[in-house]
Design a protein around this motif. Structure first.
Motif, PDB file in Angstrom:
ATOM      1  N   LEU A  70       0.837  -1.190   0.000  1.00  0.00           N
ATOM      2  CA  LEU A  70       0.000   0.000   0.000  1.00  0.00           C
ATOM      3  C   LEU A  70       0.877   1.246   0.000  1.00  0.00           C
ATOM      4  CD1 LEU A  70      -2.873  -0.884   2.488  1.00  0.00           C
ATOM      5  CD2 LEU A  70      -2.719  -1.304   0.039  1.00  0.00           C
ATOM      6  N   CYS A  71       0.605   2.152  -0.939  1.00  0.00           N
ATOM      7  CA  CYS A  71       1.353   3.415  -1.030  1.00  0.00           C
ATOM      8  C   CYS A  71       0.742   4.473  -0.129  1.00  0.00           C
ATOM      9  CB  CYS A  71       1.336   3.935  -2.459  1.00  0.00           C
ATOM     10  SG  CYS A  71       2.051   2.807  -3.656  1.00  0.00           S
ATOM     11  N   GLY A  72      -0.577   4.429   0.029  1.00  0.00           N
ATOM     12  CA  GLY A  72      -1.257   5.427   0.841  1.00  0.00           C
ATOM     13  C   GLY A  72      -2.734   5.472   0.535  1.00  0.00           C
ATOM     14  N   ARG A  73      -3.380   6.439   1.135  1.00  0.00           N
ATOM     15  CA  ARG A  73      -4.828   6.594   1.032  1.00  0.00           C
ATOM     16  C   ARG A  73      -5.170   7.767   0.119  1.00  0.00           C
ATOM     17  NH1 ARG A  73      -8.809   8.055   6.033  1.00  0.00           N
ATOM     18  NH2 ARG A  73     -10.699   8.157   4.795  1.00  0.00           N
ATOM     19  N   VAL A  74      -6.123   7.563  -0.759  1.00  0.00           N
ATOM     20  CA  VAL A  74      -6.601   8.625  -1.639  1.00  0.00           C
ATOM     21  C   VAL A  74      -7.539   9.508  -0.829  1.00  0.00           C
ATOM     22  CG1 VAL A  74      -7.951   9.156  -3.699  1.00  0.00           C
ATOM     23  CG2 VAL A  74      -6.370   7.205  -3.706  1.00  0.00           C
ATOM     24  N   ILE A  75      -7.241  10.814  -0.806  1.00  0.00           N
ATOM     25  CA  ILE A  75      -8.082  11.700   0.004  1.00  0.00           C
ATOM     26  C   ILE A  75      -8.765  12.809  -0.789  1.00  0.00           C
ATOM     27  CG2 ILE A  75      -6.757  11.259   2.106  1.00  0.00           C
ATOM     28  CD1 ILE A  75      -5.658  14.170   1.710  1.00  0.00           C
ATOM     29  N   TYR A  76      -8.304  13.065  -2.035  1.00  0.00           N
ATOM     30  CA  TYR A  76      -8.862  14.197  -2.768  1.00  0.00           C
ATOM     31  C   TYR A  76      -8.756  13.961  -4.269  1.00  0.00           C
ATOM     32  CZ  TYR A  76      -9.787  19.122  -3.831  1.00  0.00           C
ATOM     33  OH  TYR A  76     -10.331  20.289  -4.283  1.00  0.00           O
ATOM     34  N   ARG A  77      -9.818  14.275  -5.004  1.00  0.00           N
ATOM     35  CA  ARG A  77      -9.778  14.268  -6.468  1.00  0.00           C
ATOM     36  C   ARG A  77      -9.702  15.728  -6.908  1.00  0.00           C
ATOM     37  NH1 ARG A  77     -14.341  11.246  -8.304  1.00  0.00           N
ATOM     38  NH2 ARG A  77     -15.539  13.006  -7.540  1.00  0.00           N
ATOM     39  N   TYR A  78      -8.606  16.113  -7.576  1.00  0.00           N
ATOM     40  CA  TYR A  78      -8.414  17.511  -7.955  1.00  0.00           C
ATOM     41  C   TYR A  78      -8.668  17.775  -9.439  1.00  0.00           C
ATOM     42  CZ  TYR A  78      -3.718  15.987  -9.376  1.00  0.00           C
ATOM     43  OH  TYR A  78      -2.656  15.348  -9.957  1.00  0.00           O
ATOM     44  N   ALA A  79      -8.823  16.747 -10.236  1.00  0.00           N
ATOM     45  CA  ALA A  79      -9.122  16.947 -11.657  1.00  0.00           C
ATOM     46  C   ALA A  79      -9.917  15.752 -12.168  1.00  0.00           C
ATOM     47  CB  ALA A  79      -7.841  17.113 -12.447  1.00  0.00           C
ATOM     48  N   PRO A  80     -10.795  15.993 -13.093  1.00  0.00           N
ATOM     49  CA  PRO A  80     -11.100  17.264 -13.750  1.00  0.00           C
ATOM     50  C   PRO A  80     -11.810  18.224 -12.793  1.00  0.00           C
ATOM     51  CG  PRO A  80     -12.626  15.587 -14.497  1.00  0.00           C
ATOM     52  CD  PRO A  80     -11.624  14.905 -13.601  1.00  0.00           C
ATOM     53  N   PRO A  81     -11.717  19.519 -13.070  1.00  0.00           N
ATOM     54  CA  PRO A  81     -12.251  20.527 -12.145  1.00  0.00           C
ATOM     55  C   PRO A  81     -13.735  20.364 -11.799  1.00  0.00           C
ATOM     56  CG  PRO A  81     -10.877  21.585 -13.792  1.00  0.00           C
ATOM     57  CD  PRO A  81     -11.021  20.143 -14.211  1.00  0.00           C
ATOM     58  N   ASP A  82     -14.524  19.899 -12.741  1.00  0.00           N
ATOM     59  CA  ASP A  82     -15.957  19.761 -12.454  1.00  0.00           C
ATOM     60  C   ASP A  82     -16.270  18.576 -11.544  1.00  0.00           C
ATOM     61  OD1 ASP A  82     -15.225  18.079 -14.631  1.00  0.00           O
ATOM     62  OD2 ASP A  82     -17.349  17.845 -15.158  1.00  0.00           O
ATOM     63  N   ARG A  83     -15.287  17.704 -11.287  1.00  0.00           N
ATOM     64  CA  ARG A  83     -15.484  16.563 -10.379  1.00  0.00           C
ATOM     65  C   ARG A  83     -14.623  16.684  -9.118  1.00  0.00           C
ATOM     66  NH1 ARG A  83     -17.223  11.789 -11.354  1.00  0.00           N
ATOM     67  NH2 ARG A  83     -15.249  10.721 -10.991  1.00  0.00           N
ATOM     68  N   GLU A  84     -14.026  17.831  -8.901  1.00  0.00           N
ATOM     69  CA  GLU A  84     -13.161  18.069  -7.752  1.00  0.00           C
ATOM     70  C   GLU A  84     -13.934  17.867  -6.448  1.00  0.00           C
ATOM     71  OE1 GLU A  84     -10.816  21.877  -5.906  1.00  0.00           O
ATOM     72  OE2 GLU A  84     -11.166  21.804  -8.063  1.00  0.00           O
ATOM     73  N   ARG A  85     -13.364  17.072  -5.524  1.00  0.00           N
ATOM     74  CA  ARG A  85     -13.994  16.896  -4.213  1.00  0.00           C
ATOM     75  C   ARG A  85     -13.109  16.057  -3.296  1.00  0.00           C
ATOM     76  NH1 ARG A  85     -17.612  12.456  -2.545  1.00  0.00           N
ATOM     77  NH2 ARG A  85     -17.230  10.692  -3.890  1.00  0.00           N
ATOM     78  N   TRP A  86     -13.376  16.205  -2.007  1.00  0.00           N
ATOM     79  CA  TRP A  86     -12.705  15.386  -0.990  1.00  0.00           C
ATOM     80  C   TRP A  86     -13.258  13.965  -1.058  1.00  0.00           C
ATOM     81  CZ3 TRP A  86      -8.509  17.002   1.376  1.00  0.00           C
ATOM     82  CH2 TRP A  86      -8.276  18.361   1.460  1.00  0.00           C
ATOM     83  N   LEU A  87     -12.375  12.996  -0.906  1.00  0.00           N
ATOM     84  CA  LEU A  87     -12.755  11.577  -0.889  1.00  0.00           C
ATOM     85  C   LEU A  87     -12.430  10.997   0.475  1.00  0.00           C
ATOM     86  CD1 LEU A  87     -11.351  10.675  -4.380  1.00  0.00           C
ATOM     87  CD2 LEU A  87     -13.739  11.103  -3.784  1.00  0.00           C
ATOM     88  N   PHE A  88     -12.460  11.848   1.452  1.00  0.00           N
ATOM     89  CA  PHE A  88     -12.037  11.518   2.804  1.00  0.00           C
ATOM     90  C   PHE A  88     -13.250  11.151   3.640  1.00  0.00           C
ATOM     91  CE2 PHE A  88      -8.296  12.065   5.453  1.00  0.00           C
ATOM     92  CZ  PHE A  88      -8.832  11.979   6.706  1.00  0.00           C
ATOM     93  N   SER A  89     -13.324   9.921   4.061  1.00  0.00           N
ATOM     94  CA  SER A  89     -14.402   9.497   4.954  1.00  0.00           C
ATOM     95  C   SER A  89     -13.788   8.874   6.194  1.00  0.00           C
ATOM     96  CB  SER A  89     -15.319   8.501   4.247  1.00  0.00           C
ATOM     97  OG  SER A  89     -14.586   7.349   3.885  1.00  0.00           O
ATOM     98  N   ALA A  90     -14.585   8.549   7.156  1.00  0.00           N
ATOM     99  CA  ALA A  90     -14.116   8.018   8.444  1.00  0.00           C
ATOM    100  C   ALA A  90     -13.120   6.909   8.311  1.00  0.00           C
ATOM    101  CB  ALA A  90     -15.285   7.545   9.269  1.00  0.00           C
TER     102      ALA A  90
END
Length: 90
Positions: A70-90
């Motif tokens: 495991l490299c790490g946890r995905v926490i944010y989608r920054y592109a494309p701009p119209d789908r930008e959002r935090w992917l951080f849950s509990a």
């Protein structure tokens, strides 16, 4: 249900110390790196699945994945701009 990530999405992944079921992670495999979701955990490692299960190579073929892959946890989608959002849950 639509997959959380789509081809072309760009994400931020950070090293993590405490993984939980449901987290989206980046894992190293012989063929490169892949983004998967943790479905189960045990002393043997992590059971990782893709959101598009009919087209995903995941633990159903690869088995339990050790923490060292495991490299790490995905926490944010920054592109494309119209789908930008935090992917951080509990």
């Amino acid at each position: 249900m639509e997959p959380t990530l789509q081809a072309g999405d760009r994400v931020l992944c950070l090293p993590w110390w405490l993984y939980r079921v449901g987290h989206i992670v980046v894992a190293r495999f012989e063929h490169g790196v892949s983004v998967k979701r943790i479905e189960r955990m045990s002393g043997r490692g992590f059971w990782l699945v893709g959101d598009n299960r009919s087209r995903s190579t995941d633990s159903r073929e690869l088995g339990w994945i050790p923490r060292s892959q495991l490299c790490g946890r995905v926490i944010y989608r920054y592109a494309p701009p119209d789908r930008e959002r935090w992917l951080f849950s509990a």
